[in-house]
Design an enzyme around this catalytic site. Structure first.
Site, PDB file in Angstrom:
ATOM      1  N   HIS A  34       0.830  -1.206   0.000  1.00  0.00           N
ATOM      2  CA  HIS A  34       0.000   0.000   0.000  1.00  0.00           C
ATOM      3  C   HIS A  34       0.873   1.268   0.000  1.00  0.00           C
ATOM      4  CE1 HIS A  34      -3.692   2.315   1.230  1.00  0.00           C
ATOM      5  NE2 HIS A  34      -2.749   3.141   1.684  1.00  0.00           N
ATOM      6  N   GLU A  35       1.784   1.337   0.948  1.00  0.00           N
ATOM      7  CA  GLU A  35       2.629   2.537   1.070  1.00  0.00           C
ATOM      8  C   GLU A  35       3.532   2.690  -0.151  1.00  0.00           C
ATOM      9  OE1 GLU A  35       1.689   4.610   3.083  1.00  0.00           O
ATOM     10  OE2 GLU A  35       0.522   3.288   4.388  1.00  0.00           O
ATOM     11  N   HIS A  44       3.541   6.849  -6.693  1.00  0.00           N
ATOM     12  CA  HIS A  44       2.780   8.016  -7.153  1.00  0.00           C
ATOM     13  C   HIS A  44       3.623   9.290  -6.948  1.00  0.00           C
ATOM     14  CE1 HIS A  44      -1.594   9.840  -7.196  1.00  0.00           C
ATOM     15  NE2 HIS A  44      -0.921  10.111  -8.281  1.00  0.00           N
ATOM     16  N   HIS A  85       1.682   4.580  -2.778  1.00  0.00           N
ATOM     17  CA  HIS A  85       1.791   6.030  -2.574  1.00  0.00           C
ATOM     18  C   HIS A  85       3.180   6.514  -2.997  1.00  0.00           C
ATOM     19  CE1 HIS A  85      -2.002   6.680  -0.601  1.00  0.00           C
ATOM     20  NE2 HIS A  85      -1.734   5.917   0.433  1.00  0.00           N
TER      21      HIS A  85
END
Ligand SMILES: [Zn+2]
Length: 666
Positions: A456-457, A463, A460
């Site tokens: 998940h991290e 991105h 980010h």
């Protein structure tokens, strides 16, 4: 060309001197800009953003250090400068001269600006308007009053919930706690001991409350705690001192007034205005569609649970305080694997190698370990990020929990990508987790939750790192709509649920074999356990939140009636009449989720919809899709609305079907 943050020399003196200097520079610049005879990008916005960039960079380092290596000096630093910076930013947002100059750029220079610059100008003007700058002077006074009063009430709401939670304690004997695991028992015992008692202490804090609801065989104890928990901060709580009922009405009223002042029909319209969703009606429509699709599954989940409770304990009526208890027992019976057994397959180094390999396949991006980047702790590892042989950024990983480090997991920007007078600054990311530190020669073993957190991290992080946008205000995750910013992160999480990928990141710590498919099948089945009930619960909160900030009238209507009405429409479980969950719903009354609680589900739909295209793909096909995702979403920052990015990727608007399918409801 690398620009390291000098963590080896950063100390409080450095931070103080740097910050003071950047604040002075910004203030000086603002007065210079205000007197500028010309209003152009190069005379106004470029220098202002460059100065803000420098200031945020230093402030970001201090904030970061406080979260990973807290100290009294850093806390004092934060306490001293936070109000100064807030004043500075609020002042900029309310600077009439700056607003006029930005408007002049829009009126005169706009057509000569490039697409990024145009977007930045539009954002600035939007934010000026949303801070009430175009209002008449009396209205501006009114606006400020509303803002201050609302901030005060949000804090009061939060404190009431905390005080009501802290104000409750129940002491019980060992006998009353039958069924509760020994780990939890020793915590209850310790807490009683610190009050000078030799029994067991239960509070309404989640780590204390939840194990009782999940494991205590004593039904009466569960009922009593449930009642205390769901009446917190209401007129029904035992002491009645911290009642939030009137505060809720006041907050809603103020929000409505604020929306009206700014020219919006309702607060929901105001909230959705800056988000990816277009109107509150569109969001409601989306939520009701999901509710319709999941209701039968929720009913099935509930029937199964009732049947199970009947068989196990001859329970005639499953009550609200029985649900967690029997859910836990049923789950144990249905899915017999232990999380510890699963953990043996996830060695941190292997997970990392696999994750990096996946990223390389998807985006042709490599992470090269580097030893020469200074950091803040010996546990930290650092990497250069390379794309097609080109150096594009850095990343820090700080993965193990330790004292002085904030709990949880997050990605943060250490430096945004920007192009200042032709000089590039490359993005730098922090990924912070709180995994268990390896002991001796054994590698750190991750739980499956940890693995998903890391993916998940990393979503980010990608991105932030893979952006090709030159204006830091809209580069990476900056300016991305609130309800869309979790798209890349949740998208990455889905790969951890893909057995073809998952097997490549696993190796049993003793035997080296990869995760067996049979074990994975159990994990997958348990992922879908009660997904209907969980979905409906989130939808109930989301619909309530949106309607509350929509047509709802704080003067004539009752929020308790509203929640009952929403439940009648969609829910399968009706909690007892005395349930006052709204009175402690901090997300929407004290946090930033007002008329935005739906964002969780919205982003999940986007992520799942996108992932469904990638599912089962490999080799060139996967690389091609990855490249498309990179070009339409990851690299784009917030240059375009996310809906446009999404359509460019998928060729259509988002659809809920993939989420329904991946939640096991099909
Ligand atoms: Zn996230």
């Amino acid at each position: 060309m690398s620009q390291f943050i000098p963590f080896n020399t950063v100390d409080i003196n450095y931070l103080t001197a740097q910050l003071e200097q950047k604040i002075d520079a910004l203030q000086l610049l603002v007065s210079k800009i205000e007197a500028s005879p010309t209003s152009t990008w190069n005379s106004i916005i470029a220098p202002l953003h460059s100065s803000l960039y420098e200031l945020n960079y230093i402030w970001g380092i201090a904030e970061h250090l406080q979260s990973v290596r807290d100290s009294p000096e850093l806390r004092d630093f934060h306490e001293k400068y936070q109000p100064i910076l807030t004043d500075l930013y609020v002042g900029l947002g309310q600077n009439q001269q700056l607003y006029r100059q930005t408007q002049a750029i829009k009126d005169q220079e706009y057509s000569q600006l490039n697409a990024e610059q145009q977007k930045v100008v539009n954002n600035e003007l939007r934010d000026f308007r949303l801070s009430g700058i175009t209002l008449a002077p009396e209205q501006q006074q009114e606006y400020k009053k509303i803002q201050n009063k609302a901030a005060e009430l949000n804090t009061k709401f939060d404190h009431n919930v905390l005080d009501a939670t802290d104000g409750y304690a129940k002491y019980v004997s060992r006998d009353e706690l039958a069924g509760v695991p020994t780990d939890n028992l020793s915590i209850y015992q310790e807490q009683a001991q610190s009050d000078g008692r030799d029994d067991y202490k239960i509070t309404l804090h989640m780590p204390s409350y939840l194990p009782i609801m999940q494991y205590a065989n004593n039904r009466e104890l569960r009922r009593e705690l449930y009642h205390a928990y769901v009446t917190r901060a209401s007129e029904l709580s035992a002491d009645g001192k911290f009642d939030n009922s009137a505060i809720i009405r006041q907050i809603l009223d103020l929000r409505y007034q604020k929306a009206q002042l700014l020219g919006f029909k309702t607060y929901a319209d105001y909230s959705v205005y800056t988000k990816m969703a277009e109107t509150p009606e569109q969001v409601l429509d989306f939520l009701y569609q999901l509710a319709e699709k999941s209701r039968d599954y929720a009913q099935r989940d509930l029937d199964e649970l009732r049947e199970f409770a009947k068989q196990l304990d001859n329970l005639d009526e499953l009550q609200a305080w029985d649900i967690a208890y029997y859910s836990e027992k049923l789950q144990e019976q249905k899915y017999s694997y232990s999380s510890n057994e699963l953990k043996q397959y996830f060695q941190l180094p292997k997970v990392f190698t696999g994750l990096f390999a996946l990223i390389k396949q998807l985006y042709q991006v490599e992470f090269i370990s580097t030893q020469n980047m200074p950091s803040w702790h010996p546990d930290v590892t650092t990497y250069d990020v390379i794309q097609h042989g080109k150096f594009i950024g850095h990343i820090y990983f700080d993965l193990y929990s330790r004292e002085g480090k904030q709990s949880g997991a997050w990605m943060n920007s250490a430096q945004n990508r920007s192009m200042d007078n032709g000089e590039p600054r490359l993005p730098i990311a922090y990924i912070i987790c709180n995994f268990t530190k390896p002991i001796g020669t054994k590698p750190s073993l991750l739980s499956f939750d940890d693995v998903q957190t890391l993916f998940h991290e990393m979503g980010h992080g990608l991105h932030h790192l893979l952006t090709t946008i030159d204006n830091s205000a809209i580069a990476g995750i900056n300016g991305v709509e609130w309800d869309a910013v979790e798209l890349p992160s949740q998208f990455m999480e889905y790969f951890a649920w893909d057995y073809a990928i998952l097997r490549t990141i696993t190796a049993h710590v003793e035997t080296g074999v990869e995760l067996p498919e049979e074990l994975f099948a159990k994990v997958l089945a348990s992922r879908h356990y009660q997904s209907g009930l969980q979905m409906l619960r989130q939808l109930e909160f989301s619909i309530f939140d949106l309607k509350l900030h929509g047509k709802y009238d704080a003067h004539t209507a009752d929020y308790l009636q509203l929640i009952n009405q929403v439940r009648q429409e969609i829910a399968v479980i009706t909690p007892p009449e005395y349930n006052r969950f709204a009175n402690s719903f901090g997300h929407i009354f004290a946090g930033g989720y007002a008329a935005g609680y739906y964002s969780y589900k919205w982003a999940e739909v986007l992520a799942c919809d996108v992932f469904s295209q990638f599912d089962g793909k490999s080799g060139a096909e996967l690389a091609e899709l990855g490249d498309k995702f990179y070009k339409t979403i990851l690299s784009q920052g917030s240059l375009r609305p996310m809906m446009e990015n999404f359509k460019a990727l998928m060729g259509r608007e988002p659809q809920i079907e993939a989420l329904i399918k991946y939640s096991g409801m099909q």
